[in-house]
Design a protein around this motif. Structure first.
Motif, PDB file in Angstrom:
ATOM      1  N   SER A 127      -6.923  -8.809  19.399  1.00  0.00           N
ATOM      2  CA  SER A 127      -6.670 -10.220  19.693  1.00  0.00           C
ATOM      3  C   SER A 127      -6.922 -10.476  21.165  1.00  0.00           C
ATOM      4  CB  SER A 127      -5.226 -10.596  19.323  1.00  0.00           C
ATOM      5  OG  SER A 127      -4.310  -9.719  19.940  1.00  0.00           O
ATOM      6  N   THR A 128      -7.286 -11.705  21.466  1.00  0.00           N
ATOM      7  CA  THR A 128      -7.640 -12.043  22.851  1.00  0.00           C
ATOM      8  C   THR A 128      -6.556 -12.906  23.494  1.00  0.00           C
ATOM      9  OG1 THR A 128      -8.761 -14.067  22.168  1.00  0.00           O
ATOM     10  CG2 THR A 128     -10.104 -12.054  22.295  1.00  0.00           C
ATOM     11  N   VAL A 129      -6.646 -12.998  24.795  1.00  0.00           N
ATOM     12  CA  VAL A 129      -5.713 -13.852  25.534  1.00  0.00           C
ATOM     13  C   VAL A 129      -5.817 -15.291  25.016  1.00  0.00           C
ATOM     14  CG1 VAL A 129      -5.254 -14.859  27.804  1.00  0.00           C
ATOM     15  CG2 VAL A 129      -5.699 -12.404  27.586  1.00  0.00           C
ATOM     16  N   GLY A 130      -7.035 -15.750  24.791  1.00  0.00           N
ATOM     17  CA  GLY A 130      -7.223 -17.107  24.286  1.00  0.00           C
ATOM     18  C   GLY A 130      -6.603 -17.289  22.912  1.00  0.00           C
ATOM     19  N   GLY A 131      -6.727 -16.279  22.080  1.00  0.00           N
ATOM     20  CA  GLY A 131      -6.119 -16.333  20.747  1.00  0.00           C
ATOM     21  C   GLY A 131      -4.606 -16.363  20.840  1.00  0.00           C
ATOM     22  N   TRP A 132      -4.067 -15.574  21.756  1.00  0.00           N
ATOM     23  CA  TRP A 132      -2.607 -15.582  21.950  1.00  0.00           C
ATOM     24  C   TRP A 132      -2.128 -16.988  22.306  1.00  0.00           C
ATOM     25  CZ3 TRP A 132      -2.334 -10.882  25.854  1.00  0.00           C
ATOM     26  CH2 TRP A 132      -2.608  -9.689  25.169  1.00  0.00           C
ATOM     27  N   LEU A 133      -2.858 -17.604  23.242  1.00  0.00           N
ATOM     28  CA  LEU A 133      -2.446 -18.940  23.685  1.00  0.00           C
ATOM     29  C   LEU A 133      -2.614 -19.950  22.554  1.00  0.00           C
ATOM     30  CD1 LEU A 133      -4.139 -18.863  27.188  1.00  0.00           C
ATOM     31  CD2 LEU A 133      -1.687 -18.865  26.754  1.00  0.00           C
ATOM     32  N   ALA A 134      -3.708 -19.823  21.834  1.00  0.00           N
ATOM     33  CA  ALA A 134      -3.999 -20.794  20.786  1.00  0.00           C
ATOM     34  C   ALA A 134      -2.946 -20.758  19.688  1.00  0.00           C
ATOM     35  CB  ALA A 134      -5.378 -20.536  20.199  1.00  0.00           C
ATOM     36  N   ALA A 135      -2.416 -19.566  19.400  1.00  0.00           N
ATOM     37  CA  ALA A 135      -1.506 -19.435  18.260  1.00  0.00           C
ATOM     38  C   ALA A 135      -0.068 -19.123  18.664  1.00  0.00           C
ATOM     39  CB  ALA A 135      -2.026 -18.372  17.297  1.00  0.00           C
ATOM     40  N   ARG A 136       0.252 -19.217  19.935  1.00  0.00           N
ATOM     41  CA  ARG A 136       1.616 -18.964  20.439  1.00  0.00           C
ATOM     42  C   ARG A 136       2.118 -17.594  19.993  1.00  0.00           C
ATOM     43  NH1 ARG A 136       5.203 -24.391  19.714  1.00  0.00           N
ATOM     44  NH2 ARG A 136       6.642 -23.305  21.070  1.00  0.00           N
ATOM     45  N   SER A 137       1.376 -16.613  20.411  1.00  0.00           N
ATOM     46  CA  SER A 137       1.638 -15.239  20.009  1.00  0.00           C
ATOM     47  C   SER A 137       2.968 -14.700  20.575  1.00  0.00           C
ATOM     48  CB  SER A 137       0.465 -14.405  20.524  1.00  0.00           C
ATOM     49  OG  SER A 137       0.760 -13.051  20.569  1.00  0.00           O
ATOM     50  N   ALA A 138       3.503 -13.713  19.889  1.00  0.00           N
ATOM     51  CA  ALA A 138       4.664 -12.979  20.415  1.00  0.00           C
ATOM     52  C   ALA A 138       4.386 -11.496  20.312  1.00  0.00           C
ATOM     53  CB  ALA A 138       5.919 -13.306  19.621  1.00  0.00           C
ATOM     54  N   GLY A 139       4.859 -10.760  21.277  1.00  0.00           N
ATOM     55  CA  GLY A 139       4.707  -9.312  21.243  1.00  0.00           C
ATOM     56  C   GLY A 139       5.982  -8.648  20.770  1.00  0.00           C
ATOM     57  N   GLN A 140       5.894  -7.353  20.505  1.00  0.00           N
ATOM     58  CA  GLN A 140       7.053  -6.624  19.983  1.00  0.00           C
ATOM     59  C   GLN A 140       8.199  -6.570  20.991  1.00  0.00           C
ATOM     60  OE1 GLN A 140       5.000  -3.006  19.074  1.00  0.00           O
ATOM     61  NE2 GLN A 140       4.418  -3.657  17.022  1.00  0.00           N
ATOM     62  N   PHE A 141       7.888  -6.785  22.276  1.00  0.00           N
ATOM     63  CA  PHE A 141       8.927  -6.705  23.299  1.00  0.00           C
ATOM     64  C   PHE A 141       9.342  -8.108  23.773  1.00  0.00           C
ATOM     65  CE2 PHE A 141       7.176  -2.347  24.964  1.00  0.00           C
ATOM     66  CZ  PHE A 141       7.286  -1.830  23.682  1.00  0.00           C
ATOM     67  N   SER A 142       9.181  -9.084  22.908  1.00  0.00           N
ATOM     68  CA  SER A 142       9.363 -10.475  23.339  1.00  0.00           C
ATOM     69  C   SER A 142      10.794 -10.791  23.758  1.00  0.00           C
ATOM     70  CB  SER A 142       8.941 -11.427  22.220  1.00  0.00           C
ATOM     71  OG  SER A 142       9.874 -11.365  21.168  1.00  0.00           O
ATOM     72  N   SER A 143      11.761 -10.032  23.256  1.00  0.00           N
ATOM     73  CA  SER A 143      13.138 -10.360  23.619  1.00  0.00           C
ATOM     74  C   SER A 143      13.356 -10.217  25.117  1.00  0.00           C
ATOM     75  CB  SER A 143      14.117  -9.455  22.866  1.00  0.00           C
ATOM     76  OG  SER A 143      14.033  -9.709  21.479  1.00  0.00           O
ATOM     77  N   LYS A 144      12.601  -9.326  25.745  1.00  0.00           N
ATOM     78  CA  LYS A 144      12.728  -9.167  27.191  1.00  0.00           C
ATOM     79  C   LYS A 144      11.691 -10.002  27.943  1.00  0.00           C
ATOM     80  CE  LYS A 144      12.408  -5.716  30.910  1.00  0.00           C
ATOM     81  NZ  LYS A 144      13.643  -5.986  31.632  1.00  0.00           N
ATOM     82  N   TYR A 145      10.444  -9.907  27.495  1.00  0.00           N
ATOM     83  CA  TYR A 145       9.364 -10.522  28.276  1.00  0.00           C
ATOM     84  C   TYR A 145       9.011 -11.932  27.817  1.00  0.00           C
ATOM     85  CZ  TYR A 145       8.704  -5.739  29.910  1.00  0.00           C
ATOM     86  OH  TYR A 145       8.897  -4.495  30.462  1.00  0.00           O
ATOM     87  N   GLY A 146       9.477 -12.324  26.651  1.00  0.00           N
ATOM     88  CA  GLY A 146       9.170 -13.650  26.145  1.00  0.00           C
ATOM     89  C   GLY A 146       7.901 -13.677  25.329  1.00  0.00           C
ATOM     90  N   LYS A 147       7.636 -14.840  24.764  1.00  0.00           N
ATOM     91  CA  LYS A 147       6.384 -15.044  24.038  1.00  0.00           C
ATOM     92  C   LYS A 147       5.305 -15.444  25.041  1.00  0.00           C
ATOM     93  CE  LYS A 147       6.249 -17.039  20.070  1.00  0.00           C
ATOM     94  NZ  LYS A 147       6.119 -18.350  19.430  1.00  0.00           N
ATOM     95  N   ILE A 148       4.102 -15.615  24.534  1.00  0.00           N
ATOM     96  CA  ILE A 148       3.007 -15.896  25.464  1.00  0.00           C
ATOM     97  C   ILE A 148       3.251 -17.194  26.224  1.00  0.00           C
ATOM     98  CG2 ILE A 148       1.502 -17.124  23.826  1.00  0.00           C
ATOM     99  CD1 ILE A 148       0.366 -14.529  26.452  1.00  0.00           C
TER     100      ILE A 148
END
Lengths: 519, 328, 362
Positions: free
Chosen positions: A163-184
């Motif tokens: 997945s790309t940075v643009g895709g993350w932004l387009a779809a409001r991606s979340a990573g497995q560590f989102s509880s600490k770092y947040g979503k995109i």
């Protein structure tokens, strides 16, 4: 959902005449990087929506785009969009096609615009903890580059390799560590976009006056703009990492533990609570070989027991999912994995505090092994898709979120609704002080490919309706695409008119990714 | 438009010294006002002011999610008092923000933002309800995070009521703290102060207020935070270590009375620059990107609506009926 | 049974996979094209293998958009052998006659000259007759014989300085046959390998300079049922074994970036040996963000320089930037083909042997 168009992979329909007419102009717009070749059209016809896997199994693909272009500058993107407006062509922005909701399907043809040539990674601005990156940079490439310089984005979606940075932004991606770092959306400081009008923009960084456009563009899934770059916040590589596993007598207790952990102000990078069936089945089956293997769909499919079982439990058994799901009633224990990272002293201290909370709720302390095992294999679940599809089943996942008051009810209602159509597993992750995400895994089958597809759609309708009815939303991080478009529109109520109004401002001719988000 | 030519607004508006004011008591009434304005060609914010002071409902508190549904007219300070017996607080906002009504806090320059552990900015509201210029209702989801399309709350937050009018919101609260701590430090330079604070914030520290004074040559800072007993002690350990690693040390006493001035949203660079010039500042809502600052610090003033960016102005087209009065 | 049948599961798994090695494919990273991603290429092969799509010219081209570097396998839990699977699919392009031009011309050259370059190798080998005793027979590979004889000279000089003198073996006049394998002419490759096995029958040991050749002889031959009696080792391996006999000299005051050649590293598992050698020769060694089994590719394999020459150079350029982004830092590799690709991309590069020679003669 009405049946979506598919075509035979053996004989793609020819590109539409208006696209072929526009081909020379498209070529001029992107320095010749345009293709109407069938193989490119085939490759860009599908993303990773599992529905397409049911089709590819039959030698069919979603309706392909008429052309693919690879712009390399904002001006080129702008030129493509302006041309599309003039010629009334659809433009489908495309990152790496890792979406699972049909967000890049060219349902009415048009021009797919691959943005991977925007692959620059700037130097980290250490003073401001920020980095400017092109929208086409693949996640794993970015993370490795940052790591080599002592930084991390802290964004680890399962799709990080594709997945790309643009895709993350387009779809409001979340990573497995989102509880600490947040979503995109929590990581983005500013974005560079080309709107559906063809205008180039850079959204401002705080502080500024007036409304913030970034939240309107992030999550728009190509319906308003194409992302070409972003400035993202970065963190130093974590110096410490602490894992801890607990097992609770019920899923409710596990959820309560997570809630209290966040209420206390603790911010584990990872919180994953597995539902009782997952915990019981996998925990015991996996224990022989690898004690502490975390319960998950991944674990379920990896155990020594299940591959053999799975082969038998294909069409016939999964064709009667209620029988499988009834088995779950005999289980109640629920396993939690926690991971803290960052400053080592802080991580240890937070772990101690979380441990106290879990013990108060009579959680059995499993030590660090389950967490470490999960961490090591944290992307492996996705590899199982191939085997499942090959075995003649369908598999999919649904990720939704709800406030704490509604989480358990959403779990039970979705479970009940989906159980009529598929074998259901769930884990709870991406936790916050006010709620968390529920991640359902569905495996199902049918007597024929057609019956399976019908069941697949029934499953989604039932599951999404149950989620919204019980107080959840329709997506936490996979986005909407085509799959959840109707559910989104329904859940927005009158607010859907506001969304349409925003669309009319940024994409007045409706050329941007038509059909997605219900727009 | 001269008063004599103002079209009648009936019972929806009353005349005050400041001019015409509409003061609906319910969301339904507010919707009616919007329709009346549209019918009669009257512009909100220009020909008539809108007060949401009567939208003061505080609905049941969600104790598990620590959220509360609040009308747009509720003053945040009053809400905080209401929450206290329930063991909750609205949390560390700035003094000026606490004196605002919810609608002003969300729509105005504060844009309803606060920092959270880890230094991120998030809206205080997890969901909001608003009315758009066509009189339709906009209600966002109560889910803690979402990927269900764009975040339409952006049409309200910081938008000055030019795109939609907020009527209420579900606000995120936090546990009422068990302990309130103030600790003073001395730093050799403004940069050391900024480095230490930023690092703490990134690691999850959530200061309520920081007073920093560089008039003596060194930066003397008092950091105040409040949380559970355990959390306070974890934060104290982190803070002390970060201060030390940045070259700072503990200090006995610090000036507590900060400069009372207009609050600004400022960058850390601006804070450092101010301290390097021997000034004193008070900081609130410390995030990794910006802070709310009092004192002689460069930034966007938060007591008045200033001109929008050209990008933001593009959204004014959403007010198709021209009810909300155009650009501020 | 066609060559593709053996790889049917790999095609299927890749076609159904959520692109989990997407970032790892150097070709698709260079072309930015989904059709060139592992997923795209293997999906095309899957559809062809299942009879659900004809093998047209575009598909044939996509099947050739692979260097066989094996980087994708480092991230594949199915351990799919994508390079070999795509090379097998290329056999169908040979049969159907829609090979890309570069592959077809390579095959034609090979058929005529028994090597991919054309010149008669025996004559070149004859010019390397050693006048001094040789401990290790050297197999330079036709790429070095034809394109980079200086590297052979460097290797021999270094080997002497290490007390492990090498001399070009007469059997070096035989190409290992990799171009046949990569072009999908697998029957011809099998025959060629068998003939080589016969020719090598009396050679107990070879020190192979080009890791591509070493990998072919040691790993690919057995995949085709050809097992050499000859002990195949790389020059790097042999030199590292003799490192204790190397001159006790301080390293050159120079910083270089090291590129793990695909066949040396992923192919033969030799990551530490070249690094140990390099650490003695220069004072500073830079590493890329991804190294060893996860390291990038120079674009030189899989006939890519013949079938998609511009893409191959772009692959090399990108890897050079990964390894040594600074203009004044050169890339060092232990693969003559990789070195040549870096040069073609405009990056200063050295063969490890060249650098070692500078050091031992410093």
């Amino acid at each position: 959902m009405t049946r979506l168009p598919n075509v035979s992979a053996a004989a793609l329909p020819p590109p539409r005449p208006q696209v072929l007419e526009a081909r020379p102009a498209l070529a001029r717009a992107v320095g010749g990087r345009v293709s109407t070749d069938d193989l490119d059209r085939l490759a860009y016809a599908r993303d990773l929506w599992p529905l397409a896997l049911l089709w590819i199994r039959q030698g069919k693909i979603p309706a392909p785009p008429d052309a693919v272009v690879w712009p390399g500058s904002d001006d080129e993107v702008s030129a493509v969009i302006k041309l599309a407006r003039a010629k009334k062509l659809a433009v489908i922005p495309y990152g790496a096609g890792s979406g699972v909701c049909g967000g890049t399907w060219a349902i009415n043809g048009g021009v797919t615009m691959d943005l991977k040539r925007f692959d620059s990674i700037g130097e980290v601005d250490a003073a401001h903890r920020a980095v400017e990156v092109g929208a086409g940079v693949l996640g794993e490439t970015l993370e490795r580059k940052l790591n080599s310089k002592g930084w991390t984005l802290g964004h680890f979606p399962s799709s990080i390799a594709c997945s790309t940075v643009g895709g993350w932004l387009a779809a409001r991606s979340a990573g497995q560590f989102s509880s600490k770092y947040g979503k995109i959306e929590d990581m983005v400081l500013s974005t560079r976009v080309v709107l559906g009008t063809g205008e180039r923009l850079q959204t401002p960084e705080r502080p500024f006056s007036g409304p913030d456009l970034t939240p309107l563009l992030v999550g728009s899934e190509g319906t308003l703009c194409a992302f070409t770059g972003a400035k993202l916040r970065v963190f130093p590589n974590p110096k410490g990492r602490v894992f801890h596993g607990f097992e609770f007598s019920s899923v409710e207790k596990g959820l309560e533990a997570i809630r209290l952990i966040f209420r206390e102000g603790l911010r584990p990078a990872v919180t994953r609570l597995y539902d009782p069936f997952d915990t019981a089945f996998v925990g015991k089956a996996g224990a022989k070989k690898k004690p502490g293997v975390p319960p998950s769909l991944r674990g379920l499919l990896r155990t020594s027991v299940l591959p053999a079982v799975l082969r038998q439990v294909t069409r016939q058994t999964l064709g009667r999912p209620s029988m499988m799901n009834r088995l779950q009633q005999g289980f109640s224990r629920s396993r939690l994995i926690l991971m803290f990272e960052g400053d080592p002293v802080r991580a240890e201290a937070e772990d101690r505090a979380a441990t106290a909370i879990c013990r108060q709720l009579s959680g059995d302390d499993l030590g660090e092994a389950p967490g470490r095992a999960w961490f090591k294999k944290r992307y492996d679940v996705s590899y199982r898709m191939s085997r499942l599809i090959e075995s003649g089943t369908f598999a999919d996942t649904m990720e939704i979120a709800a406030p704490w008051e509604r989480v358990h009810e959403v779990y039970e209602r979705v479970h009940a609704a989906a159980s009529q159509f598929a074998f259901v597993l769930c884990h709870f992750s991406h936790a916050y002080a006010d709620g968390c995400s529920l991640y359902f895994s569905f495996i199902g089958s049918g007597e024929s490919e057609e019956a399976m597809e019908t069941r697949y759609h029934q499953l989604w309708r039932a599951a999404l309706a149950a989620a919204v009815h019980a107080g959840g939303n329709v997506s936490h991080h996979h986005g909407v695409g085509i799959l959840k478009a109707q559910a989104l529109q329904d859940s927005l109520g009158e607010g859907r008119h506001a969304l349409r109004a925003v669309k009319s401002v940024f994409d007045p001719d409706g050329v941007m990714n038509p059909g997605k988000l219900g727009l | 438009m001269s008063p004599s030519k103002q079209p009648p607004l009936g019972s929806w508006a009353r005349r005050t010294e400041q001019g015409l004011v509409a003061e609906p008591a319910t969301e339904r009434e507010l919707t009616e006002v919007i329709h009346v304005l549209a019918d009669r060609g009257v512009k909100l914010h220009r020909d008539l002011a809108l007060s949401r002071a009567r939208l003061t409902e505080i609905a049941a508190i969600g104790t598990e999610s620590m959220t509360v549904r609040v009308g747009a007219g509720v003053v945040l300070q009053d809400l905080d008092h209401h929450l206290e017996p329930h063991g909750l607080t609205i949390g560390p906002l700035s003094p000026a923000a606490m004196s605002l009504r919810l609608g002003e806090f969300l729509e105005g320059p504060y844009a309803g933002l606060r920092s959270i552990p880890g230094g991120r900015l998030e809206p205080v509201c997890t969901a909001l309800s608003a009315v758009t210029s066509d009189g339709r209702r906009l209600e966002t989801s109560r889910a803690p995070r979402s990927a269900a399309g764009p975040d339409l709350s952006a049409l309200v937050l910081g938008a000055g009521g030019r795109l939609a009018l907020v009527t209420g919101a579900v606000l995120r609260c936090m546990p009422f703290p068990e302990r309130d701590v103030r600790v003073a430090f001395s730093f050799p330079s403004a940069q050391a102060f900024v480095t230490a604070l930023q690092r703490c914030v990134a690691e999850g520290f959530w200061p309520w207020r920081v007073h920093a004074d560089s008039r003596s040559g060194r930066v003397i800072a008092e950091v105040r935070w409040a949380a559970s007993v355990g959390s306070v002690e974890r934060d104290r350990e982190l803070l002390s270590r970060c201060v030390e690693e940045a070259g700072g040390r503990g200090a006995g006493e610090a000036e507590r009375e900060g400069p009372v001035s207009v609050e600004h949203e400022s960058t850390w660079d601006a804070v450092r620059a101010s301290l390097e010039q021997g000034r004193a500042v008070q900081l609130f809502r410390l995030s990794l990107t910006t802070v709310v600052a009092r004192g002689d610090v460069e930034g966007v003033p938060l007591n008045e609506t200033t001109g929008w960016t050209s990008l933001g102005s593009r959204l004014l087209a959403l007010d198709a009926r021209g009810v909300f009065g155009g650009a501020p | 049974m066609s060559a593709m049948d053996r790889h049917e599961q790999a095609y299927t798994y890749c076609a159904y996979c959520p692109k989990l090695c997407r970032f790892a494919c150097p070709v698709s990273e260079a072309t930015h094209t989904e059709a060139h991603s592992t997923w795209g290429k293997m999906t095309a092969a899957h559809l062809v293998a299942e009879g659900k799509r004809d093998l047209d010219e575009s598909t044939a081209k996509a099947l050739h958009a692979c260097t066989g570097c094996g980087r994708c396998k480092s991230f594949c839990k199915h351990e799919n052998l994508v390079g070999p699977a795509l090379f097998a699919a290329r056999e169908e392009t040979v049969k159907s006659g829609n090979q890309p031009k570069g592959a077809a011309s390579t095959l034609a050259t090979f058929t005529q000259a028994q090597n991919p370059f054309g010149p008669e190798l025996a004559a070149l080998v004859a010019s390397w007759r050693s006048e001094t005793p040789v401990r290790y027979p050297l197999f330079p590979g036709c790429s070095s014989l034809v394109k980079a004889p200086q590297v052979i000279e460097d290797t021999i000089a270094v080997s002497r300085a290490f007390g492990a003198p090498m001399g070009v073996s007469r059997v070096s006049s035989r190409c290992c046959g990799y171009p046949l394998y990569a072009a999908g002419s697998h029957d011809a490759f099998r025959d060629h390998a068998r003939a080589n096995a016969e020719a090598l029958d009396s050679v107990p040991e070879l020190a192979v300079l080009d890791p591509g050749c070493a990998h072919t002889l040691k790993v690919v031959y057995p995949m085709f049922g050809v097992h050499l009696k000859t002990r195949i080792r790389t020059v790097v391996e042999v030199l590292e074994e003799n490192l204790s006999h190397a001159p006790a000299k301080p390293p050159l005051a120079q910083t270089v970036g090291y590129h793990d050649a695909c066949k040396l590293g992923r192919g033969l598992g030799q990551y530490d040996q070249p690094r140990k050698l390099l650490a003695r020769a220069v004072s500073g060694v830079q590493e890329a963000a991804s190294i060893r089994s996860e390291g990038g590719c120079s674009g030189g394999g899989g006939l890519l320089p013949r079938t998609m020459p511009e893409v191959a150079v772009e692959v090399a350029r990108r890897q050079a930037v990964e390894v040594a982004p600074q203009p004044d830092v050169a890339v060092v590799t232990a693969c003559p083909t990789s070195k040549r690709m870096f040069e073609r991309s405009g990056k200063t590069s050295y063969d490890l042997m060249t650098l070692l020679r500078r050091w031992v003669e410093s």
